[in-house]
Design an enzyme around this catalytic site. Sequence first.
Site, PDB file in Angstrom:
ATOM      1  N   SER A   1       1.122  -0.945   0.039  1.00 59.63           N
ATOM      2  CA  SER A   1      -0.097  -0.313  -0.440  1.00 59.63           C
ATOM      3  C   SER A   1       0.682   1.050   0.255  1.00 59.63           C
ATOM      4  CB  SER A   1      -1.310   0.383   1.588  1.00 59.63           C
ATOM      5  OG  SER A   1      -1.767   1.421   1.502  1.00 59.63           O
TER       6      SER A   1
ATOM      7  N   HIS B   1      -0.642  -1.112  -4.411  1.00 68.30           N
ATOM      8  CA  HIS B   1      -2.473  -0.800  -4.190  1.00 68.30           C
ATOM      9  C   HIS B   1      -2.096   0.851  -3.403  1.00 68.30           C
ATOM     10  CE1 HIS B   1      -6.355  -1.653  -1.530  1.00 68.30           C
ATOM     11  NE2 HIS B   1      -5.666  -0.551  -0.982  1.00 68.30           N
TER      12      HIS B   1
ATOM     13  N   ASP C   1      -4.545   3.818  -2.148  1.00 71.00           N
ATOM     14  CA  ASP C   1      -5.653   4.365  -0.442  1.00 71.00           C
ATOM     15  C   ASP C   1      -5.640   5.573  -1.162  1.00 71.00           C
ATOM     16  OD1 ASP C   1      -6.344   1.803   0.113  1.00 71.00           O
ATOM     17  OD2 ASP C   1      -4.373   1.766   1.167  1.00 71.00           O
TER      18      ASP C   1
ATOM     19  N   MET D   1      -8.366   8.141  -0.397  1.00 71.43           N
ATOM     20  CA  MET D   1      -9.934   8.665   0.780  1.00 71.43           C
ATOM     21  C   MET D   1     -10.561   9.972   0.791  1.00 71.43           C
ATOM     22  SD  MET D   1      -7.309   6.759   4.285  1.00 71.43           S
ATOM     23  CE  MET D   1      -6.790   5.454   3.743  1.00 71.43           C
TER      24      MET D   1
ATOM     25  N   HIS E   1      -7.783   1.548  -4.317  1.00 69.41           N
ATOM     26  CA  HIS E   1      -9.108   1.033  -3.660  1.00 69.41           C
ATOM     27  C   HIS E   1      -9.504   2.606  -2.943  1.00 69.41           C
ATOM     28  CE1 HIS E   1      -9.192  -0.475   1.190  1.00 69.41           C
ATOM     29  NE2 HIS E   1     -10.838  -0.460   0.834  1.00 69.41           N
TER      30      HIS E   1
ATOM     31  N   MET F   1     -12.170   4.918  -1.260  1.00 66.13           N
ATOM     32  CA  MET F   1     -12.623   5.241   0.376  1.00 66.13           C
ATOM     33  C   MET F   1     -13.323   6.445   0.281  1.00 66.13           C
ATOM     34  SD  MET F   1      -9.780   2.996   2.386  1.00 66.13           S
ATOM     35  CE  MET F   1      -8.480   3.534   1.520  1.00 66.13           C
TER      36      MET F   1
ATOM     37  N   MET G   1     -11.852  -5.921   4.129  1.00 66.82           N
ATOM     38  CA  MET G   1     -10.615  -4.507   5.711  1.00 66.82           C
ATOM     39  C   MET G   1     -10.665  -6.071   6.632  1.00 66.82           C
ATOM     40  SD  MET G   1     -10.179  -2.262   3.635  1.00 66.82           S
ATOM     41  CE  MET G   1      -9.247  -1.510   4.767  1.00 66.82           C
TER      42      MET G   1
ATOM     43  N   GLY H   1      -1.025   1.277   9.345  1.00 71.31           N
ATOM     44  CA  GLY H   1      -1.029   0.877  10.787  1.00 71.31           C
ATOM     45  C   GLY H   1      -1.789   0.783  11.698  1.00 71.31           C
TER      46      GLY H   1
ATOM     47  N   ASP I   1      -7.070  -6.594   3.119  1.00 70.42           N
ATOM     48  CA  ASP I   1      -6.405  -5.209   3.386  1.00 70.42           C
ATOM     49  C   ASP I   1      -6.442  -4.588   5.384  1.00 70.42           C
ATOM     50  OD1 ASP I   1      -5.361  -2.708   3.183  1.00 70.42           O
ATOM     51  OD2 ASP I   1      -6.909  -1.751   1.533  1.00 70.42           O
TER      52      ASP I   1
HETATM   53  C1  DX5 Z   1      -6.276   1.550   5.002  1.00 71.92           C
HETATM   54  C2  DX5 Z   1      -6.274   1.216   4.020  1.00 71.92           C
HETATM   55  C3  DX5 Z   1      -4.402   0.214   3.979  1.00 71.92           C
HETATM   56  C4  DX5 Z   1      -3.633   0.556   4.607  1.00 71.92           C
HETATM   57  C5  DX5 Z   1      -2.813  -0.518   5.235  1.00 71.92           C
HETATM   58  O1  DX5 Z   1      -7.443   1.855   5.287  1.00 71.92           O
HETATM   59  O2  DX5 Z   1      -6.976   0.936   2.833  1.00 71.92           O
HETATM   60  O3  DX5 Z   1      -4.505  -0.030   3.013  1.00 71.92           O
HETATM   61  O4  DX5 Z   1      -2.956   1.654   3.766  1.00 71.92           O
HETATM   62  O5  DX5 Z   1      -1.763   0.064   5.615  1.00 71.92           O
HETATM   63  P1  DX5 Z   1      -1.065  -1.508   6.833  1.00 71.92           P
HETATM   64  O6  DX5 Z   1      -0.695  -2.945   6.847  1.00 71.92           O
HETATM   65  O7  DX5 Z   1      -0.364   0.001   7.455  1.00 71.92           O
HETATM   66  O8  DX5 Z   1      -2.357  -1.387   7.470  1.00 71.92           O
HETATM   67 ZN    ZN Z   2      -6.416  -0.258   0.615  1.00 76.72          ZN
END
Ligand code: DX5
Ligand code: ZN
Length: 212
Positions: A7, A31, A33, A35, A64, A66, A135, A143, A173
């Site tokens: 990610s 990947h 993310d 948001m 991904h 969100m 998820m 983290g 994920d």
């Molecule tokens: C969280 C994201 C993940 C995140 C994963 O909302 O969708 O992809 O970046 O990060 P780690 O592996 O640190 O949980």
């Molecule tokens: Zn993600």
Amino acid sequence: MALIAPSMLSADFLHLEKDVEMVNSCADIFHLDIMDGVFVPNISYGFPVVEAIASVADKPMDAHLMITHPEKYVERFAKTGVAMLSAHLETMEHPVEVMTLVRSFGIKAGIAFNPDVPVEKVFPYLDSCDFVLIMSVFAGFGGQKFIEDTYGRVKTLKREIVSRSLDVKIEVDGGVSPSNAVALSEAGADILVAGSAVFKAADPAAAVKAMR
Ligand code: DX5
Ligand code: ZN
């Protein structure tokens, strides 16, 4: 063996090319993310960063989303060249229509959902998507601690996919690391997303290897 999708949320944004090269050389998927600060209480990055990654990425990109109204941005993501795109079940009024739109651009269409959504909620849409993103933390931040319930959710979904002879992949994920990667893959996960376990490791390439 599951594919490993680092990610980029946890990458070093001042030296992004270095981290992109690491993924090119030892992982399988980027990947990304996305948001919006509305569906999740965090804002990540947008098109300039995705396009910068795309310009040096040799491996497929996986967006991904969100965000609310994901359908509004499908075409724009298609233009960046993503190979996979997931939107959250919680944000889609008409999941089949959104998945059909994603597929119309030749992109693998995925349905994502948070840990508090019963996994059975995705069953009616399994014919309309190419992958499901489970998820294993609440969407919004890298983290976080892996939620142990996930193994059972992956197994339940896998059982349904196999019983209906569908070709739907399972992506997991959140909080994925070398300590749970094998168990997740045995439970039925096909793609493992990992942010901090890769980029916060002293040796990211070794962390990816350890997850295989
Ligand atoms: C969280 C994201 C993940 C995140 C994963 O909302 O969708 O992809 O970046 O990060 P780690 O592996 O640190 O949980
Ligand atoms: Zn993600």
